[in-house]
Design a protein around this motif. Structure first.
Motif, PDB file in Angstrom:
ATOM      1  N   GLU A 172       0.845  -1.271   0.016  1.00  0.00           N
ATOM      2  CA  GLU A 172       0.155  -0.084   0.042  1.00  0.00           C
ATOM      3  C   GLU A 172       0.945   1.216   0.051  1.00  0.00           C
ATOM      4  OE1 GLU A 172      -2.320  -0.520   3.338  1.00  0.00           O
ATOM      5  OE2 GLU A 172      -3.741  -1.991   2.494  1.00  0.00           O
ATOM      6  N   GLN A 173       1.948   1.219   0.610  1.00  0.00           N
ATOM      7  CA  GLN A 173       2.894   2.376   0.844  1.00  0.00           C
ATOM      8  C   GLN A 173       4.107   2.596  -0.407  1.00  0.00           C
ATOM      9  OE1 GLN A 173       2.180   4.947   3.099  1.00  0.00           O
ATOM     10  NE2 GLN A 173       0.258   3.475   3.525  1.00  0.00           N
ATOM     11  N   SER A 174       3.819   1.396  -1.183  1.00  0.00           N
ATOM     12  CA  SER A 174       5.040   1.246  -2.165  1.00  0.00           C
ATOM     13  C   SER A 174       6.443   1.507  -1.606  1.00  0.00           C
ATOM     14  CB  SER A 174       4.871   2.240  -3.170  1.00  0.00           C
ATOM     15  OG  SER A 174       3.578   2.056  -3.715  1.00  0.00           O
ATOM     16  N   VAL A 175       6.647   0.897  -0.291  1.00  0.00           N
ATOM     17  CA  VAL A 175       8.113   0.703   0.041  1.00  0.00           C
ATOM     18  C   VAL A 175       8.515  -0.754   0.187  1.00  0.00           C
ATOM     19  CG1 VAL A 175       7.626   2.738   1.373  1.00  0.00           C
ATOM     20  CG2 VAL A 175       6.950   0.589   2.535  1.00  0.00           C
ATOM     21  N   ILE A 176       9.782  -0.974   0.416  1.00  0.00           N
ATOM     22  CA  ILE A 176      10.274  -2.364   0.629  1.00  0.00           C
ATOM     23  C   ILE A 176      10.473  -2.795   1.796  1.00  0.00           C
ATOM     24  CG2 ILE A 176      12.546  -3.473   0.136  1.00  0.00           C
ATOM     25  CD1 ILE A 176      11.189  -2.599  -2.557  1.00  0.00           C
ATOM     26  N   LEU A 177      10.015  -4.100   1.910  1.00  0.00           N
ATOM     27  CA  LEU A 177       9.961  -4.606   3.216  1.00  0.00           C
ATOM     28  C   LEU A 177      10.871  -5.847   3.128  1.00  0.00           C
ATOM     29  CD1 LEU A 177       9.111  -5.378   6.205  1.00  0.00           C
ATOM     30  CD2 LEU A 177       6.821  -6.540   5.343  1.00  0.00           C
TER      31      LEU A 177
ATOM     32  N   ALA B 233      17.211  -3.718  -3.723  1.00  0.00           N
ATOM     33  CA  ALA B 233      15.743  -4.004  -3.702  1.00  0.00           C
ATOM     34  C   ALA B 233      15.303  -2.499  -3.993  1.00  0.00           C
ATOM     35  CB  ALA B 233      15.205  -4.756  -2.763  1.00  0.00           C
ATOM     36  N   ILE B 234      15.741  -1.717  -3.051  1.00  0.00           N
ATOM     37  CA  ILE B 234      15.444  -0.347  -2.944  1.00  0.00           C
ATOM     38  C   ILE B 234      15.508   0.283  -4.377  1.00  0.00           C
ATOM     39  CG2 ILE B 234      15.789   1.986  -1.847  1.00  0.00           C
ATOM     40  CD1 ILE B 234      16.440   0.428   0.714  1.00  0.00           C
ATOM     41  N   GLY B 235      16.960   0.095  -4.848  1.00  0.00           N
ATOM     42  CA  GLY B 235      17.182   0.932  -6.075  1.00  0.00           C
ATOM     43  C   GLY B 235      16.227   0.190  -7.171  1.00  0.00           C
ATOM     44  N   LEU B 236      15.790  -0.903  -7.189  1.00  0.00           N
ATOM     45  CA  LEU B 236      14.742  -1.538  -8.223  1.00  0.00           C
ATOM     46  C   LEU B 236      13.512  -1.040  -8.062  1.00  0.00           C
ATOM     47  CD1 LEU B 236      16.242  -5.026  -8.613  1.00  0.00           C
ATOM     48  CD2 LEU B 236      16.504  -3.181 -10.277  1.00  0.00           C
ATOM     49  N   GLY B 237      13.145  -0.651  -6.668  1.00  0.00           N
ATOM     50  CA  GLY B 237      11.609  -0.276  -6.485  1.00  0.00           C
ATOM     51  C   GLY B 237      10.753  -1.452  -6.171  1.00  0.00           C
ATOM     52  N   ARG B 238      11.220  -2.635  -6.045  1.00  0.00           N
ATOM     53  CA  ARG B 238      10.450  -3.923  -5.810  1.00  0.00           C
ATOM     54  C   ARG B 238      11.367  -4.867  -5.066  1.00  0.00           C
ATOM     55  NH1 ARG B 238      12.228  -7.645  -9.438  1.00  0.00           N
ATOM     56  NH2 ARG B 238      13.269  -6.728 -11.617  1.00  0.00           N
TER      57      ARG B 238
END
Length: 327
Positions: A111-116, A288-293
């Motif tokens: 929902e927040q479009s962040v990496i977990l 993962a942060i750099g790729l956004g997923r």
């Protein structure tokens, strides 16, 4: 360079900070601790610009990502609060107290479009990758013995009448949530979701498991897991196929990997790894942060591992106060 915040001021946090800095992807920006003096001293020691004893202040700061190494019961609420503030989060294993909370966490991340990201370091080690790639060459899999037993440095305190976090259900702890996690996560990573689970454990008076055993069935082969925080073992783990077998020294770190071919001498197939085993997960988190997923397989492993451990606790009678948060 990503601005990093950390929750926790123990040895594992220090190790991750070292890994993050070595990866050349993160700059330590902020430290959070429930004790402001601890936060201040830890921040000064590691040259962090800010320190907080308020999670709201950390969430409102300009950090890009946060590493969470608080007691297990805090993982889910802290991560969800930070993700709702737009922060990427890497949570020390296990990702949550139970499967329902883990599902909620990934829902918030989406929902927040962040990496977990679950900080399960083993999966990103070069030697674990060698194990992963070698399994298809073993022939039809027949047995796996995954072993990790390590006497806890805090067990004597428990025996002396204290109630350390390690053996306290309030903090969602115990053997299967700590030592045993590495065994279960390795099985899920290598073999997938088990078809059936049979678990037993010896519970301490505090209500958590001191040690236990689990049989995971994957159709035509079983993985037998042995875990403990109240005794040591010096046995390696082993994966057996009809054609060959793999032996892994310390499943959490994969310190060495040996190939056993019938009728031949053992062959060492492992490689030298970074002195800080968390280096590889720090690199993977930054990627993962750099790729956004996040890699779909990483999320799947984290969720299935949480699902399996939740079932193991149900079978062995280990109940946490945090379980009430999902009812």
């Amino acid at each position: 360079m990503l601005k990093l915040g950390v929750i926790g001021s123990n040895w594992i946090t220090e190790r991750f900070i070292d890994a993050a800095k070595t990866s050349d992807s993160f700059l330590l920006q902020a430290v959070y601790s429930r004790n402001i003096e601890n936060a201040k001293q830890f921040a000064q020691k590691h040259q962090a610009s800010y320190y907080f004893d308020s999670l709201e202040a950390l969430a409102s700061s300009d950090v890009d990502a946060v590493y969470i190494a608080s007691p297990n019961s805090f993982h889910a609420p802290q991560a969800m609060q930070l993700m709702k503030a737009g922060k990427h989060v890497i949570v020390e294993k296990p990702i949550a107290s139970n499967f329902a909370l883990a599902q909620q966490m990934y829902q918030v991340a989406q929902e927040q479009s962040v990496i977990l990201f679950e900080a399960y370091m083993s999966s990103y080690l070069p030697n674990f990758d060698i194990v992963r790639q070698s399994i298809p060459k073993l022939g039809k899999l027949r047995k796996a013995n995954i072993n990790y037993c390590q006497y806890s440095s805090r067990y004597q305190k428990y025996l002396d009448g204290e109630n350390p976090n390690t053996f306290n259900p309030l903090f969602s702890n115990g053997s299967i949530m700590d030592i045993g996690f590495y065994c279960i996560a390795a099985c899920v990573e290598l073999f997938g979701e088990p078809r059936s689970i049979k678990a037993q454990a010896a519970l301490l008076e505090s209500g958590v498991d001191g040690h236990g055993s689990v049989i995971l069935n994957f159709g035509d082969f079983d993985a037998v897991v042995t875990h403990s925080k109240v005794n040591d073992s010096y046995l390696p783990s082993e994966i057996q196929g009809e054609d060959a077998a793999l032996q892994i020294d310390m499943i959490s770190l994969c310190q060495s990997v040996k190939w056993y071919q019938r009728g031949e001498s053992p062959l060492s197939i492992g490689v030298k790894q970074h002195t800080n085993p968390m280096y590889y997960e720090a690199k993977a988190f930054a990627k993962a942060i750099g790729l956004g997923r996040i890699h779909a397989a990483d999320q799947h492993r984290a969720l299935i591992t949480s699902k399996v451990i939740t079932e193991i606790r149900a079978q062995t009678g280990v109940v946490f106060p945090a379980d009430n948060e999902t009812k």
